[in-house]
Design a protein around this motif. Structure first.
Motif, PDB file in Angstrom:
ATOM      1  N   GLU A  61       4.333 -17.006  18.339  1.00  0.00           N
ATOM      2  CA  GLU A  61       4.048 -18.439  18.395  1.00  0.00           C
ATOM      3  C   GLU A  61       4.060 -19.068  17.006  1.00  0.00           C
ATOM      4  OE1 GLU A  61       0.555 -21.486  20.044  1.00  0.00           O
ATOM      5  OE2 GLU A  61       0.603 -19.397  20.704  1.00  0.00           O
ATOM      6  N   CYS A  62       3.639 -18.307  16.008  1.00  0.00           N
ATOM      7  CA  CYS A  62       3.557 -18.842  14.639  1.00  0.00           C
ATOM      8  C   CYS A  62       4.765 -18.463  13.786  1.00  0.00           C
ATOM      9  CB  CYS A  62       2.278 -18.351  13.972  1.00  0.00           C
ATOM     10  SG  CYS A  62       0.766 -18.928  14.751  1.00  0.00           S
ATOM     11  N   ASN A  63       5.778 -17.831  14.404  1.00  0.00           N
ATOM     12  CA  ASN A  63       7.012 -17.452  13.692  1.00  0.00           C
ATOM     13  C   ASN A  63       6.720 -16.586  12.468  1.00  0.00           C
ATOM     14  OD1 ASN A  63       8.735 -18.979  15.457  1.00  0.00           O
ATOM     15  ND2 ASN A  63       8.070 -20.832  14.400  1.00  0.00           N
ATOM     16  N   LEU A  64       5.966 -15.521  12.706  1.00  0.00           N
ATOM     17  CA  LEU A  64       5.613 -14.582  11.649  1.00  0.00           C
ATOM     18  C   LEU A  64       6.396 -13.284  11.822  1.00  0.00           C
ATOM     19  CD1 LEU A  64       1.727 -15.014  11.687  1.00  0.00           C
ATOM     20  CD2 LEU A  64       3.353 -16.119  10.141  1.00  0.00           C
ATOM     21  N   LYS A  65       6.573 -12.546  10.742  1.00  0.00           N
ATOM     22  CA  LYS A  65       7.260 -11.267  10.818  1.00  0.00           C
ATOM     23  C   LYS A  65       6.719 -10.325   9.749  1.00  0.00           C
ATOM     24  CE  LYS A  65      11.426 -10.765   9.442  1.00  0.00           C
ATOM     25  NZ  LYS A  65      12.893 -10.846   9.278  1.00  0.00           N
ATOM     26  N   THR A  66       7.134  -9.071   9.815  1.00  0.00           N
ATOM     27  CA  THR A  66       6.775  -8.083   8.812  1.00  0.00           C
ATOM     28  C   THR A  66       7.928  -7.099   8.693  1.00  0.00           C
ATOM     29  OG1 THR A  66       5.077  -6.510   8.103  1.00  0.00           O
ATOM     30  CG2 THR A  66       5.616  -6.549  10.459  1.00  0.00           C
ATOM     31  N   LYS A  67       7.752  -6.058   7.886  1.00  0.00           N
ATOM     32  CA  LYS A  67       8.803  -5.062   7.694  1.00  0.00           C
ATOM     33  C   LYS A  67       8.253  -3.663   7.958  1.00  0.00           C
ATOM     34  CE  LYS A  67      11.368  -7.727   4.206  1.00  0.00           C
ATOM     35  NZ  LYS A  67      12.589  -7.934   4.991  1.00  0.00           N
ATOM     36  N   ASP A  68       9.145  -2.784   8.368  1.00  0.00           N
ATOM     37  CA  ASP A  68       8.785  -1.391   8.638  1.00  0.00           C
ATOM     38  C   ASP A  68       8.766  -0.617   7.321  1.00  0.00           C
ATOM     39  OD1 ASP A  68       8.354   1.117   9.610  1.00  0.00           O
ATOM     40  OD2 ASP A  68      10.209   1.253  10.778  1.00  0.00           O
ATOM     41  N   VAL A  69       7.592  -0.087   6.965  1.00  0.00           N
ATOM     42  CA  VAL A  69       7.471   0.699   5.733  1.00  0.00           C
ATOM     43  C   VAL A  69       7.131   2.160   6.040  1.00  0.00           C
ATOM     44  CG1 VAL A  69       6.788  -1.300   4.364  1.00  0.00           C
ATOM     45  CG2 VAL A  69       5.019   0.097   5.447  1.00  0.00           C
ATOM     46  N   GLY A  70       7.137   2.520   7.318  1.00  0.00           N
ATOM     47  CA  GLY A  70       6.789   3.881   7.703  1.00  0.00           C
ATOM     48  C   GLY A  70       5.331   3.990   8.110  1.00  0.00           C
ATOM     49  N   LYS A  71       4.895   5.203   8.365  1.00  0.00           N
ATOM     50  CA  LYS A  71       3.511   5.449   8.783  1.00  0.00           C
ATOM     51  C   LYS A  71       2.554   5.228   7.616  1.00  0.00           C
ATOM     52  CE  LYS A  71       4.894   8.772  12.339  1.00  0.00           C
ATOM     53  NZ  LYS A  71       4.827  10.181  12.795  1.00  0.00           N
ATOM     54  N   THR A  72       1.452   4.537   7.887  1.00  0.00           N
ATOM     55  CA  THR A  72       0.517   4.187   6.808  1.00  0.00           C
ATOM     56  C   THR A  72      -0.871   4.793   6.984  1.00  0.00           C
ATOM     57  OG1 THR A  72      -0.201   2.154   7.942  1.00  0.00           O
ATOM     58  CG2 THR A  72       1.700   1.982   6.457  1.00  0.00           C
ATOM     59  N   PHE A  73      -1.127   5.417   8.149  1.00  0.00           N
ATOM     60  CA  PHE A  73      -2.443   6.011   8.395  1.00  0.00           C
ATOM     61  C   PHE A  73      -2.327   7.528   8.416  1.00  0.00           C
ATOM     62  CE2 PHE A  73      -5.812   7.558  11.289  1.00  0.00           C
ATOM     63  CZ  PHE A  73      -6.920   7.153  10.545  1.00  0.00           C
ATOM     64  N   ILE A  74      -3.261   8.192   7.727  1.00  0.00           N
ATOM     65  CA  ILE A  74      -3.258   9.649   7.623  1.00  0.00           C
ATOM     66  C   ILE A  74      -4.333  10.219   8.540  1.00  0.00           C
ATOM     67  CG2 ILE A  74      -3.434  11.607   6.045  1.00  0.00           C
ATOM     68  CD1 ILE A  74      -2.871   9.600   3.750  1.00  0.00           C
ATOM     69  N   HIS A  75      -3.937  11.069   9.479  1.00  0.00           N
ATOM     70  CA  HIS A  75      -4.874  11.695  10.410  1.00  0.00           C
ATOM     71  C   HIS A  75      -5.778  12.666   9.656  1.00  0.00           C
ATOM     72  CE1 HIS A  75      -6.191  14.301  13.792  1.00  0.00           C
ATOM     73  NE2 HIS A  75      -6.116  13.160  14.482  1.00  0.00           N
ATOM     74  N   SER A  76      -6.917  12.981  10.267  1.00  0.00           N
ATOM     75  CA  SER A  76      -7.870  13.894   9.626  1.00  0.00           C
ATOM     76  C   SER A  76      -7.263  15.275   9.394  1.00  0.00           C
ATOM     77  CB  SER A  76      -9.135  14.016  10.479  1.00  0.00           C
ATOM     78  OG  SER A  76      -8.819  14.433  11.799  1.00  0.00           O
ATOM     79  N   SER A  77      -6.199  15.594  10.135  1.00  0.00           N
ATOM     80  CA  SER A  77      -5.499  16.867   9.941  1.00  0.00           C
ATOM     81  C   SER A  77      -4.655  16.869   8.672  1.00  0.00           C
ATOM     82  CB  SER A  77      -4.596  17.156  11.145  1.00  0.00           C
ATOM     83  OG  SER A  77      -3.572  16.172  11.265  1.00  0.00           O
ATOM     84  N   GLY A  78      -4.481  15.674   8.076  1.00  0.00           N
ATOM     85  CA  GLY A  78      -3.700  15.562   6.851  1.00  0.00           C
ATOM     86  C   GLY A  78      -2.277  15.098   7.075  1.00  0.00           C
ATOM     87  N   LYS A  79      -1.906  14.858   8.348  1.00  0.00           N
ATOM     88  CA  LYS A  79      -0.544  14.418   8.655  1.00  0.00           C
ATOM     89  C   LYS A  79      -0.489  12.904   8.846  1.00  0.00           C
ATOM     90  CE  LYS A  79       0.813  18.755  10.925  1.00  0.00           C
ATOM     91  NZ  LYS A  79       1.340  19.357  12.179  1.00  0.00           N
ATOM     92  N   ASP A  80       0.626  12.303   8.437  1.00  0.00           N
ATOM     93  CA  ASP A  80       0.843  10.876   8.676  1.00  0.00           C
ATOM     94  C   ASP A  80       0.974  10.654  10.181  1.00  0.00           C
ATOM     95  OD1 ASP A  80       0.967  10.922   5.965  1.00  0.00           O
ATOM     96  OD2 ASP A  80       3.124  10.539   5.820  1.00  0.00           O
ATOM     97  N   SER A  81       0.185   9.722  10.725  1.00  0.00           N
ATOM     98  CA  SER A  81       0.141   9.606  12.185  1.00  0.00           C
ATOM     99  C   SER A  81       0.703   8.303  12.746  1.00  0.00           C
ATOM    100  CB  SER A  81      -1.294   9.790  12.686  1.00  0.00           C
ATOM    101  OG  SER A  81      -2.143   8.789  12.142  1.00  0.00           O
ATOM    102  N   THR A  82       0.401   7.165  12.133  1.00  0.00           N
ATOM    103  CA  THR A  82       0.855   5.901  12.720  1.00  0.00           C
ATOM    104  C   THR A  82       0.927   4.813  11.653  1.00  0.00           C
ATOM    105  OG1 THR A  82       0.441   4.287  14.502  1.00  0.00           O
ATOM    106  CG2 THR A  82      -1.466   5.102  13.301  1.00  0.00           C
ATOM    107  N   ALA A  83       1.504   3.681  12.033  1.00  0.00           N
ATOM    108  CA  ALA A  83       1.616   2.526  11.121  1.00  0.00           C
ATOM    109  C   ALA A  83       0.695   1.428  11.606  1.00  0.00           C
ATOM    110  CB  ALA A  83       3.062   2.025  11.084  1.00  0.00           C
ATOM    111  N   ILE A  84      -0.319   1.085  10.791  1.00  0.00           N
ATOM    112  CA  ILE A  84      -1.270   0.040  11.172  1.00  0.00           C
ATOM    113  C   ILE A  84      -1.541  -0.946  10.034  1.00  0.00           C
ATOM    114  CG2 ILE A  84      -2.417   1.398  12.965  1.00  0.00           C
ATOM    115  CD1 ILE A  84      -4.579   2.103  10.963  1.00  0.00           C
TER     116      ILE A  84
END
Length: 347
Positions: free
Chosen positions: A155-178
């Motif tokens: 509705e507000c004509n906003l966008k962003t870009k994909d930079v990859g996964k940004t959250f690191i799981h407690s196991s130490g692996k990159d898990s998701t982009a938030i």
């Protein structure tokens, strides 16, 4: 941080009585922030483990271009950045995570506030919203949280870009982009580069996201030049200066400084002392310059503007709760349009 002009922070974990510590993180930085207990500050003796909070830091060299904007709740921090031909409204936001008991209602509150901010500033500012959204903004799903954010961005004509996964799981692996930097579609050509930052000293479970933008501003602080450096900013009228007195003033100061030139370091120091002596001597004998008094800056947020924004938010929420009716004769839609048609400021 030395490579960035502005930094948006989420989850600084500082309480209200600790928020001043933001200005002690680095001698080259200054900032402003909000804490989870801003509405009901905790005493220093009863503070639990820290959580939440948002902030924006910037280099001291551009402090004259920054104006804090006091709007939004404890999850939203805004500042204005003045440019040569345009102005940015920078928004640091921390959307509640899914595990929160009231996550959907708190998320909607934050998004509704963002909507109000965009409606209020879209004609005068380019609004940049950076933060922890706790949702993948590039993967459209059917859950209510994700859909509410998608509807808002569309509705507000906003966008962003994909930079990859940004959250690191407690196991130490990159898990998701938030974590994202969101901006108007019309500003897309000004976003030169956006990326996930690989910082070896990072101890957070989030990767920082950085963006290079094409935005022109002046590093000259005209107020400091006029107030603190009057002798350099105005031409000296030598016809009104006693030159013999001026020579004597320089001679006295050179004697006081005990200038020596035996090595390179002393030569550099001598040049600095001579320059200071000339400036101080001129200030001592020259007629005082008239300093123009500048009118105080207009406050961006007045009580009337606050009331108008609150009324607009209320009208929007009523319209939104009823399913966003689009019938031109619908009273809720008409009421919302009336609120948005009202001027932001009145003389």
């Amino acid at each position: 941080m030395k490579h960035f002009d502005v930094c948006m922070i989420q989850e600084h974990w500082l309480f209200n009585c600790q928020i001043n510590l933001l200005n002690e993180l680095n001698e080259n930085l200054i900032g402003i922030g909000k804490s989870v207990d801003d509405k009901d500050p905790l005493p220093p003796t009863h503070m639990p483990r820290g959580y939440g909070g948002v902030a924006i830091l910037w280099r001291k060299e551009i402090n004259h271009l920054i104006t804090p904007i006091h709007i939004g709740n404890e999850r939203i921090q805004c500042v204005e950045l003045k440019g040569i031909s345009q102005q940015l409204l920078l928004v640091s936001i921390y959307i509640p995570c899914k595990s929160s008991a009231n996550s959907i209602s708190e998320l909607k509150e934050c998004i509704d506030i963002l909507y109000e901010i965009l409606q209020s500033f879209k004609d005068t500012h380019t609004v940049i919203i950076g933060g922890d959204y706790n949702e993948n903004l590039l993967a459209n799903s059917n859950n209510a949280r994700n859909k509410y954010i998608f509807d808002f961005m569309n509705e507000c004509n906003l966008k962003t870009k994909d930079v990859g996964k940004t959250f690191i799981h407690s196991s130490g692996k990159d898990s998701t982009a938030i974590d994202y930097i969101v901006y108007p579609e019309v500003f897309d050509e000004s976003i030169l580069h956006m990326r996930r930052l690989e910082i070896t000293s990072n101890i957070s479970d989030h990767y920082p996201v950085g963006a290079n933008m094409k935005f022109y501003f002046s590093m000259k602080n005209t107020e400091n030049i006029s107030l603190n450096n009057k002798h350099a900013s105005q031409k000296v009228n030598w016809s009104k200066i006693d030159k013999d007195q001026y020579k004597q003033a320089i001679s006295d100061r050179i004697t006081d400084y005990n200038i020596q030139t035996d090595n390179t370091e002393q030569i550099d120091d001598a040049v600095l002392k001579l320059t200071t002596a000339v400036i101080d001597a001129l200030a001592a004998v020259a007629p005082p310059q008239k300093v123009k008094k500048h009118k105080p800056k207009l406050k961006l947020m007045t009580h009337d503007i606050y009331k108008a924004i609150k009324a607009k938010k209320s009208a929007y929420c009523e319209w939104n709760i009823k399913g966003r009716p689009q019938d031109p004769t619908n009273p809720l839609l008409l009421h919302k349009k009336e609120r948005y048609a009202e001027p932001k400021m009145q003389n």
